[in-house]
Scaffold this motif. Structure first.
Motif, PDB file in Angstrom:
ATOM      1  N   SER A  15     -21.406  15.269  16.414  1.00 59.58           N
ATOM      2  CA  SER A  15     -20.695  16.512  16.084  1.00 59.58           C
ATOM      3  C   SER A  15     -20.184  16.422  14.667  1.00 59.58           C
ATOM      4  O   SER A  15     -19.459  15.480  14.323  1.00 59.58           O
ATOM      5  CB  SER A  15     -19.496  16.721  17.017  1.00 59.58           C
ATOM      6  OG  SER A  15     -19.912  16.840  18.358  1.00 59.58           O
ATOM      7  N   TYR A  72     -18.131  18.465  11.536  1.00 59.67           N
ATOM      8  CA  TYR A  72     -17.284  19.561  11.075  1.00 59.67           C
ATOM      9  C   TYR A  72     -17.367  19.601   9.558  1.00 59.67           C
ATOM     10  O   TYR A  72     -17.201  18.563   8.901  1.00 59.67           O
ATOM     11  CB  TYR A  72     -15.846  19.369  11.573  1.00 59.67           C
ATOM     12  CG  TYR A  72     -15.714  19.761  13.037  1.00 59.67           C
ATOM     13  CD1 TYR A  72     -16.350  19.028  14.025  1.00 59.67           C
ATOM     14  CD2 TYR A  72     -15.010  20.902  13.400  1.00 59.67           C
ATOM     15  CE1 TYR A  72     -16.278  19.418  15.346  1.00 59.67           C
ATOM     16  CE2 TYR A  72     -14.923  21.296  14.732  1.00 59.67           C
ATOM     17  CZ  TYR A  72     -15.560  20.545  15.709  1.00 59.67           C
ATOM     18  OH  TYR A  72     -15.497  20.940  17.023  1.00 59.67           O
ATOM     19  N   LEU A  86     -16.152  20.600   5.976  1.00 61.60           N
ATOM     20  CA  LEU A  86     -14.865  20.881   5.341  1.00 61.60           C
ATOM     21  C   LEU A  86     -14.999  21.554   3.989  1.00 61.60           C
ATOM     22  O   LEU A  86     -14.157  22.367   3.611  1.00 61.60           O
ATOM     23  CB  LEU A  86     -14.049  19.582   5.205  1.00 61.60           C
ATOM     24  CG  LEU A  86     -13.483  19.045   6.525  1.00 61.60           C
ATOM     25  CD1 LEU A  86     -14.508  18.207   7.257  1.00 61.60           C
ATOM     26  CD2 LEU A  86     -12.225  18.237   6.286  1.00 61.60           C
ATOM     27  N   THR A 110     -16.930  15.654   8.399  1.00 58.22           N
ATOM     28  CA  THR A 110     -16.353  14.600   9.238  1.00 58.22           C
ATOM     29  C   THR A 110     -17.064  14.651  10.583  1.00 58.22           C
ATOM     30  O   THR A 110     -17.405  15.743  11.067  1.00 58.22           O
ATOM     31  CB  THR A 110     -14.827  14.747   9.346  1.00 58.22           C
ATOM     32  OG1 THR A 110     -14.295  13.645  10.073  1.00 58.22           O
ATOM     33  CG2 THR A 110     -14.428  16.044  10.030  1.00 58.22           C
ATOM     34  N   LEU A 147     -17.997  12.907  14.613  1.00 57.54           N
ATOM     35  CA  LEU A 147     -17.860  12.029  15.780  1.00 57.54           C
ATOM     36  C   LEU A 147     -19.254  11.866  16.381  1.00 57.54           C
ATOM     37  O   LEU A 147     -20.067  12.795  16.325  1.00 57.54           O
ATOM     38  CB  LEU A 147     -16.917  12.611  16.822  1.00 57.54           C
ATOM     39  CG  LEU A 147     -15.429  12.595  16.499  1.00 57.54           C
ATOM     40  CD1 LEU A 147     -14.643  13.377  17.565  1.00 57.54           C
ATOM     41  CD2 LEU A 147     -14.910  11.154  16.424  1.00 57.54           C
ATOM     42  N   LEU A 200     -19.424  25.956  10.390  1.00 60.06           N
ATOM     43  CA  LEU A 200     -18.100  25.365  10.667  1.00 60.06           C
ATOM     44  C   LEU A 200     -18.283  24.058  11.420  1.00 60.06           C
ATOM     45  O   LEU A 200     -17.648  23.054  11.118  1.00 60.06           O
ATOM     46  CB  LEU A 200     -17.244  26.329  11.500  1.00 60.06           C
ATOM     47  CG  LEU A 200     -16.795  27.616  10.810  1.00 60.06           C
ATOM     48  CD1 LEU A 200     -16.137  28.556  11.812  1.00 60.06           C
ATOM     49  CD2 LEU A 200     -15.819  27.301   9.675  1.00 60.06           C
ATOM     50  N   GLU A 201     -19.167  24.091  12.420  1.00 63.75           N
ATOM     51  CA  GLU A 201     -19.353  22.935  13.304  1.00 63.75           C
ATOM     52  C   GLU A 201     -20.781  22.915  13.788  1.00 63.75           C
ATOM     53  O   GLU A 201     -21.364  23.960  14.078  1.00 63.75           O
ATOM     54  CB  GLU A 201     -18.396  23.067  14.491  1.00 63.75           C
ATOM     55  CG  GLU A 201     -18.497  21.977  15.532  1.00 63.75           C
ATOM     56  CD  GLU A 201     -19.507  22.266  16.630  1.00 63.75           C
ATOM     57  OE1 GLU A 201     -20.067  21.301  17.179  1.00 63.75           O
ATOM     58  OE2 GLU A 201     -19.749  23.451  16.926  1.00 63.75           O
ATOM     59  N   LEU A 232     -21.674  26.614  15.101  1.00 65.74           N
ATOM     60  CA  LEU A 232     -20.888  27.824  14.909  1.00 65.74           C
ATOM     61  C   LEU A 232     -20.814  28.048  13.408  1.00 65.74           C
ATOM     62  O   LEU A 232     -20.430  27.142  12.653  1.00 65.74           O
ATOM     63  CB  LEU A 232     -19.488  27.657  15.496  1.00 65.74           C
ATOM     64  CG  LEU A 232     -18.594  28.905  15.445  1.00 65.74           C
ATOM     65  CD1 LEU A 232     -19.156  30.024  16.325  1.00 65.74           C
ATOM     66  CD2 LEU A 232     -17.167  28.562  15.872  1.00 65.74           C
ATOM     67  N   ARG A 236     -20.276  31.078  10.026  1.00 68.45           N
ATOM     68  CA  ARG A 236     -19.771  32.387   9.620  1.00 68.45           C
ATOM     69  C   ARG A 236     -20.946  33.300   9.321  1.00 68.45           C
ATOM     70  O   ARG A 236     -21.946  32.875   8.744  1.00 68.45           O
ATOM     71  CB  ARG A 236     -18.936  32.259   8.348  1.00 68.45           C
ATOM     72  CG  ARG A 236     -17.642  31.534   8.531  1.00 68.45           C
ATOM     73  CD  ARG A 236     -16.908  31.575   7.195  1.00 68.45           C
ATOM     74  NE  ARG A 236     -15.815  30.624   7.156  1.00 68.45           N
ATOM     75  CZ  ARG A 236     -14.579  30.898   7.560  1.00 68.45           C
ATOM     76  NH1 ARG A 236     -14.294  32.086   8.053  1.00 68.45           N
ATOM     77  NH2 ARG A 236     -13.630  29.984   7.492  1.00 68.45           N
ATOM     78  N   TYR A 288     -15.045  13.698  22.459  1.00 71.11           N
ATOM     79  CA  TYR A 288     -15.840  12.549  22.880  1.00 71.11           C
ATOM     80  C   TYR A 288     -14.982  11.733  23.844  1.00 71.11           C
ATOM     81  O   TYR A 288     -13.830  11.425  23.543  1.00 71.11           O
ATOM     82  CB  TYR A 288     -16.274  11.728  21.657  1.00 71.11           C
ATOM     83  CG  TYR A 288     -17.449  12.382  20.951  1.00 71.11           C
ATOM     84  CD1 TYR A 288     -17.295  13.596  20.303  1.00 71.11           C
ATOM     85  CD2 TYR A 288     -18.718  11.811  21.002  1.00 71.11           C
ATOM     86  CE1 TYR A 288     -18.373  14.225  19.702  1.00 71.11           C
ATOM     87  CE2 TYR A 288     -19.801  12.433  20.393  1.00 71.11           C
ATOM     88  CZ  TYR A 288     -19.621  13.640  19.745  1.00 71.11           C
ATOM     89  OH  TYR A 288     -20.693  14.261  19.156  1.00 71.11           O
ATOM     90  N   ARG A 302      -7.983  19.287   6.900  1.00 69.32           N
ATOM     91  CA  ARG A 302      -8.060  20.281   5.824  1.00 69.32           C
ATOM     92  C   ARG A 302      -7.432  21.562   6.346  1.00 69.32           C
ATOM     93  O   ARG A 302      -7.728  22.000   7.450  1.00 69.32           O
ATOM     94  CB  ARG A 302      -9.519  20.550   5.419  1.00 69.32           C
ATOM     95  CG  ARG A 302      -9.631  21.578   4.290  1.00 69.32           C
ATOM     96  CD  ARG A 302     -11.060  21.689   3.758  1.00 69.32           C
ATOM     97  NE  ARG A 302     -11.126  22.665   2.683  1.00 69.32           N
ATOM     98  CZ  ARG A 302     -11.284  23.979   2.864  1.00 69.32           C
ATOM     99  NH1 ARG A 302     -11.415  24.469   4.077  1.00 69.32           N
ATOM    100  NH2 ARG A 302     -11.314  24.799   1.825  1.00 69.32           N
ATOM    101  N   LEU A 315     -12.405  16.433  17.365  1.00 69.76           N
ATOM    102  CA  LEU A 315     -12.399  17.172  16.096  1.00 69.76           C
ATOM    103  C   LEU A 315     -12.316  18.654  16.443  1.00 69.76           C
ATOM    104  O   LEU A 315     -12.847  19.089  17.478  1.00 69.76           O
ATOM    105  CB  LEU A 315     -13.669  16.905  15.288  1.00 69.76           C
ATOM    106  CG  LEU A 315     -13.794  15.543  14.611  1.00 69.76           C
ATOM    107  CD1 LEU A 315     -15.187  15.394  13.992  1.00 69.76           C
ATOM    108  CD2 LEU A 315     -12.712  15.363  13.538  1.00 69.76           C
ATOM    109  N   HIS A 323     -16.684  26.508  21.976  1.00 70.86           N
ATOM    110  CA  HIS A 323     -16.362  27.529  20.986  1.00 70.86           C
ATOM    111  C   HIS A 323     -15.560  28.619  21.700  1.00 70.86           C
ATOM    112  O   HIS A 323     -16.023  29.158  22.708  1.00 70.86           O
ATOM    113  CB  HIS A 323     -17.630  28.162  20.418  1.00 70.86           C
ATOM    114  CG  HIS A 323     -18.522  27.210  19.670  1.00 70.86           C
ATOM    115  ND1 HIS A 323     -19.824  27.503  19.350  1.00 70.86           N
ATOM    116  CD2 HIS A 323     -18.282  25.971  19.169  1.00 70.86           C
ATOM    117  CE1 HIS A 323     -20.356  26.487  18.680  1.00 70.86           C
ATOM    118  NE2 HIS A 323     -19.442  25.539  18.570  1.00 70.86           N
TER     119      HIS A 323
END
Lengths: 264, 264
Positions: free
Chosen positions: A57, A59, A61, A98, A100, A210-211, A259, A261, B59, B77, B100, B215
């Motif tokens: 996963s 994210y 930033l 970032t 995981l 975003l993710e 996800l 925008r 996780y 952030r 996260l 989500h």
């Protein structure tokens, strides 16, 4: 091969330096899937005997740019057949992504397959539209297109000539341009390599992630991959993009959802 | 309301204490969705003006048990309309889940909805099978069932009487037992509240989650939720479980995917 040079790492012991290639620029930054493959390559060395991404996963930033980047990895838990890891990719002290992750050994998993999903219904290669035919205005904002040999389903390329289907689907045959074979780490890039599915809805422009979470379920067989993107919930200025990657042996080797925008 | 008491936090300033309730035990541990709601409730207070989960990835490192837990949150952030956050839930120094997340203000998003997904095709409430009819052997290993008023689609409850459909689908009407209305944080629990979809494949037993990403796309309207679970890729000892949550106004308010191990 080109991809291996582009994701190459220097250093070790959980801190690495990478050089993000300008060949992966798209829109306002460096492609997110490519960044994820760089991080995924570092994570492959974080836990002994667990070289393969199983769940990752990321994210996002801030937008990455070509040039040096630092990747730091951390082992959160290493026990049994999988390890849970974290990682960050930074440039000049600013975190770009970032992460995981769960890593393990895909080759050691049981061989049962009871997949009910069906592969993308793609016409034969020679009936599909190569990315080399993409309009110059798209190729100039997306140099990363030159990394790939993609053959798009002709039913889903109307957007390239001003006639998006409106279905929110894209699918294509996919391989790296120098025929470098897919592996578990490269699949982390493949799930974010096609144009945003919003193109098929007539919404052009960059769709910042975003993710993104990817599951890698098997070592891919050599050869062409089939990749399918779809969205079913475009709302509130965001959309989810589901991706499936099928290998040449007909196995669903990776699934992802991101996800993002909506393009402005 | 019961759910609010069960996810209550003490402390603040990015370190919180929770008391995981024995009412959420299922199989070998405390339900993962409930843990995620506890963490999600702490994260709601981490970034000013950003109270709502938008994307959350958890996780699972070790099985939680009823009793005290420490939740630590961190802002990675905070800029523009969303914040990126991390969190951990620990018991006695052992990490249970690490998270996260992207948080923001769901009420401030644009109101456009172009969802093409369709709601679960559920029979009316009175034609569905209440969880209060679940066999005693299931309720005894899953006390969390008593937290819910669930009404299962009769086409997907054959597993309860030894006749699983084999399709890998479950769907149900859902609300908390004391009619506590859904909100964005409670949806983090709802996506992991139904029995594992593997029951519908005739595979009973606990299906430990490796990773779950949710989500949340909108504030849910008050009233009954419709929840659908499905798997399409059971292979290599693992399966993905996709969940959709639709609110009483007919909006797709949450989507999740988890990767879990097949029951032994």
């Amino acid at each position: 091969m080109e991809f291996d040079r582009h994701i190459a790492l220097e250093g070790g012991d959980h801190e690495w330096t990478a050089e993000l290639s300008e060949g992966w620029v798209v829109g306002g930054g460096v492609n997110g899937g490519y960044q994820l493959a760089v991080v995924g390559s570092a994570l492959a060395q974080a836990a002994p005997g667990k070289p393969d991404p199983i769940a990752v996963s990321a994210y996002y930033l801030s937008a990455a740019r070509p040039g040096p980047a630092t990747v730091r990895t951390r082992v959160l838990r290493d026990g049994g057949s999988v390890a849970t890891l974290s990682a960050d990719l930074e440039q000049d002290g600013d975190a770009r992504i970032t992460v995981l992750a769960t890593y393990g050994d895909l080759g050691a998993l049981p061989e049962d397959v009871r997949t009910t999903a069906t592969p993308p219904d793609l016409p034969p290669l020679q009936e599909c539209v190569p990315n080399s035919m993409a309009p110059e205005e798209i190729r100039s904002i997306a140099p990363l297109m030159d990394r790939f040999d993609m053959r798009f389903d002709p039913r889903h390329v109307g957007w390239a000539v001003g006639q998006p289907s409106g279905n929110g689907e894209l699918q294509a045959w996919f391989r790296l341009v120098d025929e470098r074979e897919p592996d578990p780490v490269s699949l982390l890039m493949v799930v974010d390599a096609l144009p945003p599915v919003t193109f098929d809805l007539g919404m052009f422009g960059w769709a910042p992630t975003l993710e993104l979470t990817a599951h890698v379920r098997s070592h891919p067989a050599p050869g062409w991959l089939r990749v399918r993107h779809a969205t079913r919930n475009l709302a509130g200025g965001m959309f989810e993009e589901d991706c499936e990657v099928w290998d040449s042996a007909g196995r669903l080797v990776a699934q992802s959802r991101q996800l993002a925008r909506q393009p402005r």
